[in-house]
Write a protein that holds these residues in place. Structure first.
Motif, PDB file in Angstrom:
ATOM      1  N   LEU A 226       0.944  -1.215  -0.035  1.00 58.18           N
ATOM      2  CA  LEU A 226       0.098  -0.151   0.106  1.00 58.18           C
ATOM      3  C   LEU A 226       0.801   1.380   0.114  1.00 58.18           C
ATOM      4  O   LEU A 226       0.579   2.156  -0.742  1.00 58.18           O
ATOM      5  CB  LEU A 226      -1.092  -0.159   1.252  1.00 58.18           C
ATOM      6  N   SER A 227       1.938   1.214   0.816  1.00 59.13           N
ATOM      7  CA  SER A 227       2.871   2.531   0.748  1.00 59.13           C
ATOM      8  C   SER A 227       3.359   2.771  -0.549  1.00 59.13           C
ATOM      9  O   SER A 227       3.259   3.726  -1.121  1.00 59.13           O
ATOM     10  CB  SER A 227       3.983   2.366   1.685  1.00 59.13           C
ATOM     11  N   ARG A 228       3.796   1.769  -1.259  1.00 57.18           N
ATOM     12  CA  ARG A 228       4.277   1.775  -2.664  1.00 57.18           C
ATOM     13  C   ARG A 228       3.244   2.236  -3.626  1.00 57.18           C
ATOM     14  O   ARG A 228       3.413   3.240  -4.334  1.00 57.18           O
ATOM     15  CB  ARG A 228       5.189   0.541  -3.422  1.00 57.18           C
ATOM     16  N   ALA A 229       2.122   1.796  -3.797  1.00 57.49           N
ATOM     17  CA  ALA A 229       0.998   2.180  -4.312  1.00 57.49           C
ATOM     18  C   ALA A 229       0.624   3.514  -4.357  1.00 57.49           C
ATOM     19  O   ALA A 229       0.366   4.406  -5.261  1.00 57.49           O
ATOM     20  CB  ALA A 229      -0.197   1.176  -4.063  1.00 57.49           C
ATOM     21  N   VAL A 230       0.428   4.105  -3.011  1.00 59.77           N
ATOM     22  CA  VAL A 230       0.051   5.506  -2.832  1.00 59.77           C
ATOM     23  C   VAL A 230       1.167   6.309  -3.243  1.00 59.77           C
ATOM     24  O   VAL A 230       0.699   7.359  -3.916  1.00 59.77           O
ATOM     25  CB  VAL A 230      -0.105   5.422  -1.311  1.00 59.77           C
ATOM     26  N   ARG A 231       2.380   6.063  -3.149  1.00 56.94           N
ATOM     27  CA  ARG A 231       3.490   7.137  -3.569  1.00 56.94           C
ATOM     28  C   ARG A 231       3.393   6.925  -5.179  1.00 56.94           C
ATOM     29  O   ARG A 231       3.488   8.009  -5.695  1.00 56.94           O
ATOM     30  CB  ARG A 231       4.770   6.533  -2.983  1.00 56.94           C
ATOM     31  N   TYR A 232       3.518   5.729  -5.521  1.00 60.54           N
ATOM     32  CA  TYR A 232       3.493   5.699  -7.127  1.00 60.54           C
ATOM     33  C   TYR A 232       2.242   6.451  -7.920  1.00 60.54           C
ATOM     34  O   TYR A 232       2.217   7.017  -8.722  1.00 60.54           O
ATOM     35  CB  TYR A 232       3.774   4.297  -7.562  1.00 60.54           C
ATOM     36  N   ALA A 233       1.156   6.205  -6.981  1.00 55.16           N
ATOM     37  CA  ALA A 233      -0.184   6.826  -7.844  1.00 55.16           C
ATOM     38  C   ALA A 233      -0.123   8.481  -7.819  1.00 55.16           C
ATOM     39  O   ALA A 233      -0.516   8.866  -8.757  1.00 55.16           O
ATOM     40  CB  ALA A 233      -1.118   6.270  -6.943  1.00 55.16           C
ATOM     41  N   VAL A 234       0.620   8.719  -6.419  1.00 51.39           N
ATOM     42  CA  VAL A 234       0.681  10.501  -6.529  1.00 51.39           C
ATOM     43  C   VAL A 234       1.732  10.924  -7.611  1.00 51.39           C
ATOM     44  O   VAL A 234       1.405  11.954  -8.221  1.00 51.39           O
ATOM     45  CB  VAL A 234       1.147  10.574  -5.059  1.00 51.39           C
ATOM     46  N   GLU A 235       2.756  10.028  -7.984  1.00 52.30           N
ATOM     47  CA  GLU A 235       3.535  10.570  -8.760  1.00 52.30           C
ATOM     48  C   GLU A 235       2.921  10.409 -10.160  1.00 52.30           C
ATOM     49  O   GLU A 235       2.990  11.248 -11.197  1.00 52.30           O
ATOM     50  CB  GLU A 235       5.088   9.751  -8.689  1.00 52.30           C
ATOM     51  N   ARG A 236       2.312   9.399 -10.292  1.00 49.07           N
ATOM     52  CA  ARG A 236       1.517   9.139 -11.839  1.00 49.07           C
ATOM     53  C   ARG A 236       0.668  10.235 -11.973  1.00 49.07           C
ATOM     54  O   ARG A 236       0.584  10.724 -13.124  1.00 49.07           O
ATOM     55  CB  ARG A 236       1.033   7.723 -12.116  1.00 49.07           C
ATOM     56  N   LYS A 237      -0.237  10.564 -11.010  1.00 51.06           N
ATOM     57  CA  LYS A 237      -0.956  11.714 -10.798  1.00 51.06           C
ATOM     58  C   LYS A 237      -0.493  13.043 -11.346  1.00 51.06           C
ATOM     59  O   LYS A 237      -0.856  13.666 -12.315  1.00 51.06           O
ATOM     60  CB  LYS A 237      -2.136  11.722  -9.748  1.00 51.06           C
ATOM     61  N   ARG A 238       0.579  13.391 -10.558  1.00 47.52           N
ATOM     62  CA  ARG A 238       1.513  14.565 -10.871  1.00 47.52           C
ATOM     63  C   ARG A 238       1.960  14.645 -12.235  1.00 47.52           C
ATOM     64  O   ARG A 238       1.873  15.519 -13.125  1.00 47.52           O
ATOM     65  CB  ARG A 238       2.404  14.654  -9.941  1.00 47.52           C
ATOM     66  N   ALA A 239       2.355  13.281 -12.845  1.00 44.56           N
ATOM     67  CA  ALA A 239       2.944  13.462 -14.066  1.00 44.56           C
ATOM     68  C   ALA A 239       1.989  13.495 -15.116  1.00 44.56           C
ATOM     69  O   ALA A 239       2.070  14.140 -16.282  1.00 44.56           O
ATOM     70  CB  ALA A 239       3.685  11.962 -14.306  1.00 44.56           C
ATOM     71  N   ASP A 240       0.534  12.816 -14.886  1.00 41.77           N
ATOM     72  CA  ASP A 240      -0.579  13.004 -15.851  1.00 41.77           C
ATOM     73  C   ASP A 240      -0.906  14.481 -15.919  1.00 41.77           C
ATOM     74  O   ASP A 240      -1.144  14.980 -17.074  1.00 41.77           O
ATOM     75  CB  ASP A 240      -1.727  12.238 -15.278  1.00 41.77           C
ATOM     76  N   LEU A 241      -0.895  15.232 -14.542  1.00 43.99           N
ATOM     77  CA  LEU A 241      -1.459  16.563 -14.672  1.00 43.99           C
ATOM     78  C   LEU A 241      -0.272  17.520 -15.530  1.00 43.99           C
ATOM     79  O   LEU A 241      -0.382  18.313 -16.327  1.00 43.99           O
ATOM     80  CB  LEU A 241      -1.643  17.015 -13.262  1.00 43.99           C
ATOM     81  N   ALA A 242       1.072  17.072 -15.300  1.00 44.15           N
ATOM     82  CA  ALA A 242       2.005  18.078 -15.995  1.00 44.15           C
ATOM     83  C   ALA A 242       1.926  17.587 -17.451  1.00 44.15           C
ATOM     84  O   ALA A 242       1.952  18.894 -18.186  1.00 44.15           O
ATOM     85  CB  ALA A 242       3.526  17.640 -15.631  1.00 44.15           C
ATOM     86  N   GLN A 243       1.599  16.536 -17.870  1.00 46.97           N
ATOM     87  CA  GLN A 243       1.624  16.084 -19.204  1.00 46.97           C
ATOM     88  C   GLN A 243       0.347  16.908 -19.849  1.00 46.97           C
ATOM     89  O   GLN A 243       0.171  17.383 -21.195  1.00 46.97           O
ATOM     90  CB  GLN A 243       1.590  14.635 -19.638  1.00 46.97           C
ATOM     91  N   ARG A 244      -0.614  16.987 -19.041  1.00 43.56           N
ATOM     92  CA  ARG A 244      -2.036  17.632 -19.566  1.00 43.56           C
ATOM     93  C   ARG A 244      -1.778  19.160 -19.618  1.00 43.56           C
ATOM     94  O   ARG A 244      -2.129  19.496 -20.738  1.00 43.56           O
ATOM     95  CB  ARG A 244      -3.058  17.260 -18.653  1.00 43.56           C
TER      96      ARG A 244
END
Length: 478
Positions: A208-226
């Motif tokens: 869960l720790s890894r999933a939360v951290r990676y999800a935050v980074e993926r969302k941040r990357a998605d927003l930056a790409q958008r």
């Protein structure tokens, strides 16, 4: 019906017990009761310290000592504000007694946990410091699965709660928690917009720790790409718009040759406050003008476009000289955003035989005329009038100029003559520009080559790009 009061709860564990990544953790029971997240309040006794270990640093069975986080995991970006506060997770689920393992962020700090039983509570708890949402999907009813398999339902309908969460928190990372028997629905959740899914049967603290951290980074990357994609699309639209606003000379039937050079002072812009245009009216007269709106922003560029279009319409309507400039001044006074904004203008109307021209100046630098066999010279400026927008009842006399049978007429804005030369604040000026253009013509340059070479040399003398807009227009008759 009373609205449930949300409770903000934090999982509290000994600081030394938090693993950074791979260690498994005992699960912490998050109950909807006072002190549910506090081991002391529930009467849970902490394990005795191991031999050789200080009492102030208890160890919890099943945990490893925290290790030094990797450099890339030291902190979140500043826009998330998590460098000093760590991560906060919002759990949305119908069961308030859900078991959620302990979690740690990049720096080994415990992830704060909030729980909400419905979207009403979730909206209240969804503050700026929440970084990730964990949506606990209720198990799918057997009859619902049977209806879907029979073609009576859609998987998208089953994820209505997820769609509501995504609409409620478009900038937050979202994880879906479900059972392994709902693997197909979990995959659909990712297609709908969740960053990832987790199976409750396989859940532990490290996962869960890894999933939360990676999800935050993926969302941040998605927003930056958008944002990058939107910026590129906006830039392309602006470029197409600005290119469409640049003039297309209308000289059909004329033996005059036309060339122009345009460079806005604004970085990455295609259009500035300078403007120009050239048209030929049915009587064979060629009309040319060049102007400059004070300032360098998009508002000035828009005003310049309005003045250019108005000039073209008024010219085709038969206006010229003082009457045309007086009408343009009215347009400027009605369209400008500030009473202090003004515009300089130079207009030339060349007779059908190409030997004579009428010149009107409204606070603008005089054109440069080069007759056949003669050096370029500035046309007289003494009879010019004020810039448009300065005096309410100004007059702009028209001066007759003899061109001859073969000539070149160059009209320009002050961005070409106000560049620095050498050391200090010395400017190129009109005399320096006349000498520069004379040398370029003596070298055999003409048309666009002459304009490009002249602007390039002015820029080199300035020691870099010119900060003001530059527009240059050249008419030749050979």
């Amino acid at each position: 019906m009373p609205v449930p009061v949300p409770h903000q709860r934090t999982v509290v564990l000994p600081h030394q017990a938090g693993p950074v990544d791979d260690a498994c953790a005992d699960t912490a029971r998050v109950a909807d009761a006072p002190g549910a997240g506090d081991a002391t309040a529930r009467g849970v006794r902490a394990p005795a310290p191991a031999a050789g270990q200080e009492a102030a640093q208890p160890a919890v069975q099943g945990f490893l000592e925290p290790t030094q986080p990797l450099p890339g995991e030291q902190r979140l970006s500043a826009d998330q504000g998590a460098a000093s506060q760590g991560l906060t997770l919002l759990l949305i689920g119908e069961d308030p007694n859900s078991h959620v393992p302990e979690m740690w962020d990049w720096a080994g700090r415990k992830v704060r946990l909030r729980t909400a039983r419905n979207l009403t509570e979730a909206e209240r708890l969804l503050t700026d410091d929440v970084h990730c949402i964990l949506l606990d999907l209720s198990p799918q009813a057997p009859e619902g699965r049977a209806e879907r398999d029979a073609g009576h339902g859609t998987r998208g309908d089953e994820l209505g709660v997820l769609r509501d969460v995504l609409r409620l928190a478009p900038s937050h990372a979202v994880l879906v928690l479900t059972y392994e028997t709902d693997a197909e629905r979990a995959a659909d959740a990712v297609r709908v917009g969740a960053q990832d899914y987790l199976f409750r049967d396989e859940l532990d603290g490290a996962v869960l720790s890894r999933a939360v951290r990676y999800a935050v980074e993926r969302k941040r990357a998605d927003l930056a790409q958008r944002q990058l994609t939107e910026s590129r699309m906006l830039a392309q639209e602006n470029a197409r718009l600005e290119r469409g606003l640049l003039p297309t000379p209308l000289l059909d039937g004329s033996d005059l040759r036309f060339a122009a050079c345009y460079r806005p002072g604004r970085s990455r812009a295609l259009l500035g406050g300078d403007f120009y245009d050239t048209v030929r009216t049915p009587d064979g007269t060629v009309h040319a003008m060049i102007g400059d709106v004070c300032g360098h922003g998009p508002d000035e560029a828009a005003l310049g476009v309005e003045l250019r279009i108005a000039w073209r319409a008024l010219t085709f309507a038969g206006l010229s000289g003082d009457e045309l400039l007086a009408t343009l001044q009215k347009v400027l006074e009605h369209e400008r955003a500030d009473d202090e904004i003004f515009a300089t203008l130079c207009t030339v109307d060349i007779s059908a035989d190409g030997r004579r021209a009428g010149l009107c100046l409204a606070g603008h630098p005089a054109p440069l005329l080069a007759r056949a066999g003669e050096s370029p010279q500035l046309l007289p400026y003494e009879f010019g009038g004020p810039a448009l927008g300065l005096l309410p009842h100004a007059r702009w006399p028209r001066r007759q100029v003899e061109l001859g049978s073969s000539w070149s007429l160059m009209m320009y804005t002050d961005g070409l003559i106000e560049g620095r030369i050498g050391v200090g604040n010395q400017r190129l000026g009109q005399d320096g520009m006349t000498e520069l253009v004379s040398r370029q013509m003596a070298a055999g340059l003409s048309g666009e080559e002459l304009l490009d070479a002249s602007v390039r040399e002015v820029r080199d003398l300035n020691g870099g790009e010119l900060t003001d807009d530059v527009a240059v227009l050249l008419l030749d008759r050979r």
